[in-house]
Write an enzyme that holds these catalytic residues in place. Sequence first.
Site, PDB file in Angstrom:
ATOM      1  N   LYS A 112       1.179  -0.994  -0.016  1.00 41.08           N
ATOM      2  CA  LYS A 112       0.070  -0.110  -0.023  1.00 41.08           C
ATOM      3  C   LYS A 112       0.890   1.303  -0.036  1.00 41.08           C
ATOM      4  O   LYS A 112       2.549   1.254   0.219  1.00 41.08           O
ATOM      5  CB  LYS A 112      -0.824   0.004   1.468  1.00 41.08           C
ATOM      6  CG  LYS A 112      -2.007   0.977   1.275  1.00 41.08           C
ATOM      7  CD  LYS A 112      -3.558   0.230   0.524  1.00 41.08           C
ATOM      8  CE  LYS A 112      -4.934   0.390   0.359  1.00 41.08           C
ATOM      9  NZ  LYS A 112      -5.389  -0.122   0.223  1.00 41.08           N
TER      10      LYS A 112
HETATM   11  N1  GLU Z   1      -6.925  -0.019  -2.728  1.00 38.78           N
HETATM   12  C1  GLU Z   1      -8.237  -1.198  -2.676  1.00 38.78           C
HETATM   13  C2  GLU Z   1      -8.038  -1.798  -1.774  1.00 38.78           C
HETATM   14  O1  GLU Z   1      -7.965  -1.405  -0.248  1.00 38.78           O
HETATM   15  C3  GLU Z   1      -7.934  -1.851  -4.439  1.00 38.78           C
HETATM   16  C4  GLU Z   1      -6.636  -2.861  -4.104  1.00 38.78           C
HETATM   17  C5  GLU Z   1      -6.025  -3.247  -5.441  1.00 38.78           C
HETATM   18  O2  GLU Z   1      -6.258  -3.477  -6.419  1.00 38.78           O
HETATM   19  O3  GLU Z   1      -4.648  -3.636  -5.775  1.00 38.78           O
HETATM   20  O4  GLU Z   1      -7.925  -2.779  -1.394  1.00 38.78           O
END
Ligand code: GLU
Length: 426
Positions: A112
């Site tokens: 992230k």
């Molecule tokens: N931001 C989204 C989540 O928290 C999607 C992450 C992604 O598609 O890699 O799951």
Amino acid sequence: MNIAESHDTRLSLHEQAVRQFHEAADIMDLNPDFRVILEHPKNEVIVNFPVRMDSGEYRSFRGYRIQHNNLLGPYKGGMRFSPHVDLDEVKALATWMTWKSALCDIPFGGGKGGIAFDPRDHSRTELERIVRRFTHALGANIGPDHDIPAPDLGSNAQSMVWMMDTFANSTASANRQSVKGVVTGKPIESGGSLGREKATGQGVLFAFQHWCDETNTDLAGLRVAIQGFGNVGSNVGRIFEVYGATVVAVADHTGAVINNDGLSAFDLADHVVDTGGVAGFAGATEASNDDFWAADVDVLVPAALENQITMDNVDSIQAKLIIEAANGPTTPAAELRFLENGGEVLPDILVNAGGVVVSYFEWLQNKSSQPWALDVVDNKLRETLLAASDRTVLAKGNYGCTRRQAAYVVALDKLERVYDQRGIFP
Ligand code: GLU
């Protein structure tokens, strides 16, 4: 202050995530060697980078990319653009991504990142320069088989295509076509997948339908409150409405609106696009935040930020089911209290995994240069989330634990088996 209340305020988000991990590791007796690996992220990248503003002056921004684990596949997870972004928050969010991918059995790890800034304070040209310069600063820390960003709070398909284009332009021209999969959540024309934009909301529906089947509940007619009406909340509202649920209350950063006879999630979504928030919506009455939490509903869907359901508001919640469309919306103490009050929680790592699951489908389409039809995407997402829900319910029965702990146990069990097979180098 009792123990639950002190926990509620004492733990940072990452500490909460680590505590949840240890709880589940205790329940399934995770091998202590793997516990030490999974407790902390593998890599923590922080970049400070300058950007020229429209006025001509330079400003420095701070960006993050946390790579929690890549045992099952490339690090994977969103990029959050928000003033709240800090190291602790992205570490927690990266950790949850590892569990999400493992629980859903997709070949990704967890990561992230984000930038600590408010995208609403910037022109489109400034935003483009910020995103491109951030991507450049990350350099080889991201890559289509290494670490794959996606949209999250404050970022969108346009941010992703700027990232992809910047990454492609830093790649030797002979290899440029093969790097489309460096990010997911792109616009369709630039290599995105049909169904990705609504994927998180669609996945929330599938997980909810699974719970309705399990508990013999009729989804049609249920009354719903939704906190947050951005990409996730507005898709949840519209999809639930199509399936016959009644959206009664919605809150976001501009205020709260309630209509006890039900409001139109489609009209509200249009209003939010036009005005930037739910305040002033003609199809409902403006209400206070306290009224929102205490709304007369069956189901509460937090679809905004973490730490929203706390010891301060949990006892006022009328809903019997919390569906965590956001990441980490319920504090551990508030969850405990809500369960004691007779409620149920469908946990984030299961419920909101639709986004990363369809990101995986997008990545596969990029690798094979073959687009999938929308019904193929939706059906595969459905299969994936129903299977993850089955595994969670099974573990809940086997271990006699909460649904969140069960989802963690499934994820940790998968990671443990692979660590067992592979060992560590050297
Ligand atoms: N931001 C989204 C989540 O928290 C999607 C992450 C992604 O598609 O890699 O799951």
